[in-house]
Design a protein around this motif. Structure first.
Motif, mmCIF file in Angstrom:
data_model
loop_
_atom_site.group_PDB
_atom_site.id
_atom_site.type_symbol
_atom_site.label_atom_id
_atom_site.label_comp_id
_atom_site.label_asym_id
_atom_site.label_seq_id
_atom_site.Cartn_x
_atom_site.Cartn_y
_atom_site.Cartn_z
ATOM 1 N N UNK A 65 0.819 -1.216 0.000
ATOM 2 C CA UNK A 65 0.000 0.000 0.000
ATOM 3 C C UNK A 65 0.855 1.269 0.000
ATOM 4 N N UNK A 66 2.142 1.108 0.107
ATOM 5 C CA UNK A 66 3.039 2.264 0.065
ATOM 6 C C UNK A 66 2.904 2.987 -1.269
ATOM 7 N N UNK A 67 2.574 4.268 -1.205
ATOM 8 C CA UNK A 67 2.323 5.035 -2.421
ATOM 9 C C UNK A 67 2.044 6.484 -2.048
ATOM 10 N N UNK A 68 2.047 7.320 -3.064
ATOM 11 C CA UNK A 68 1.484 8.661 -2.917
ATOM 12 C C UNK A 68 0.002 8.556 -3.255
ATOM 13 N N UNK A 69 -0.828 9.036 -2.359
ATOM 14 C CA UNK A 69 -2.273 8.962 -2.528
ATOM 15 C C UNK A 69 -2.810 10.330 -2.962
ATOM 16 N N UNK A 70 -3.629 10.293 -3.989
ATOM 17 C CA UNK A 70 -4.167 11.510 -4.585
ATOM 18 C C UNK A 70 -5.691 11.538 -4.481
ATOM 19 N N UNK A 71 -6.192 12.710 -4.241
ATOM 20 C CA UNK A 71 -7.630 12.944 -4.255
ATOM 21 C C UNK A 71 -8.018 13.499 -5.624
ATOM 22 N N UNK A 82 -7.127 17.472 -9.363
ATOM 23 C CA UNK A 82 -6.244 16.611 -8.590
ATOM 24 C C UNK A 82 -5.552 17.403 -7.495
ATOM 25 N N UNK A 83 -5.362 16.738 -6.354
ATOM 26 C CA UNK A 83 -4.492 17.309 -5.345
ATOM 27 C C UNK A 83 -3.054 16.938 -5.636
ATOM 28 N N UNK A 84 -2.159 17.394 -4.771
ATOM 29 C CA UNK A 84 -0.735 17.126 -4.970
ATOM 30 C C UNK A 84 -0.286 15.829 -4.332
ATOM 31 N N UNK A 85 -1.154 15.222 -3.545
ATOM 32 C CA UNK A 85 -0.855 13.915 -2.994
ATOM 33 C C UNK A 85 -0.297 13.952 -1.585
ATOM 34 N N UNK A 86 -0.436 12.816 -0.927
ATOM 35 C CA UNK A 86 0.143 12.631 0.403
ATOM 36 C C UNK A 86 0.775 11.241 0.440
ATOM 37 N N UNK A 87 1.979 11.167 0.988
ATOM 38 C CA UNK A 87 2.744 9.932 0.947
ATOM 39 C C UNK A 87 2.386 9.022 2.116
ATOM 40 N N UNK A 88 2.090 7.789 1.775
ATOM 41 C CA UNK A 88 1.862 6.749 2.781
ATOM 42 C C UNK A 88 2.969 5.713 2.646
ATOM 43 N N UNK A 89 3.647 5.449 3.736
ATOM 44 C CA UNK A 89 4.706 4.448 3.737
ATOM 45 C C UNK A 89 4.367 3.396 4.779
ATOM 46 N N UNK A 90 4.266 2.162 4.320
ATOM 47 C CA UNK A 90 3.956 1.052 5.224
ATOM 48 C C UNK A 90 5.214 0.206 5.359
ATOM 49 N N UNK A 91 5.796 0.259 6.521
ATOM 50 C CA UNK A 91 7.069 -0.423 6.735
ATOM 51 C C UNK A 91 7.297 -0.641 8.218
ATOM 52 N N UNK A 92 7.984 -1.735 8.509
ATOM 53 C CA UNK A 92 8.347 -2.002 9.905
ATOM 54 C C UNK A 92 9.744 -1.456 10.201
#
Length: 122
Positions: free
Chosen positions: A89-95, A112-122
């Protein structure tokens, strides 16, 4: 013109949850088709979830059962509640916002928005 601003991204451990927010500059969230998309590193942008003016929601297979899209018409906000997050699911998410009649042409006719970064990591 419509401005969309995403927020809520960050670093989260696998299995965790995040809620993304999208603020619209005008009162459109109850009229337009509002969607969330994402672009993972090295991949094409993909659709994640969508909410229609009547409240119907649809999800990509990768999001079904884990993500929930919702909106607050009074606040001109759209949300993406994400749970059971995975490294994939790690990605830049855009509305995105698009007129119902222009659905399918989000890339060129939507906002489009500019995005928000989601990083899924341990």
């Amino acid at each position: 013109q419509v401005q969309l601003v995403e927020s809520g991204g960050g670093l989260v451990q696998p299995g965790g949850s995040l809620r993304l927010s999208c603020a619209a500059s005008r009162s459109i969230v109850s009229i337009y088709v509002m969607g969330w998309y994402r672009r993972a590193p090295g991949k094409e942008r993909e659709w994640v979830a969508r909410i229609f003016s009547g409240g119907t929601t649809t999800y990509a297979d990768s999001a079904k059962g884990r993500f929930t899209i919702s909106r607050d018409n009074a606040q001109n906000m759209v949300y993406l509640q994400m749970s059971s997050l995975k490294p994939d699911d790690t990605a830049v998410y855009y509305c995105n916002a698009v007129r119902p009649s222009e659905l399918g042409y989000e890339d060129v006719l939507g906002y489009w928005g500019k995005g928000t970064l989601v990083t899924v990591s341990s």
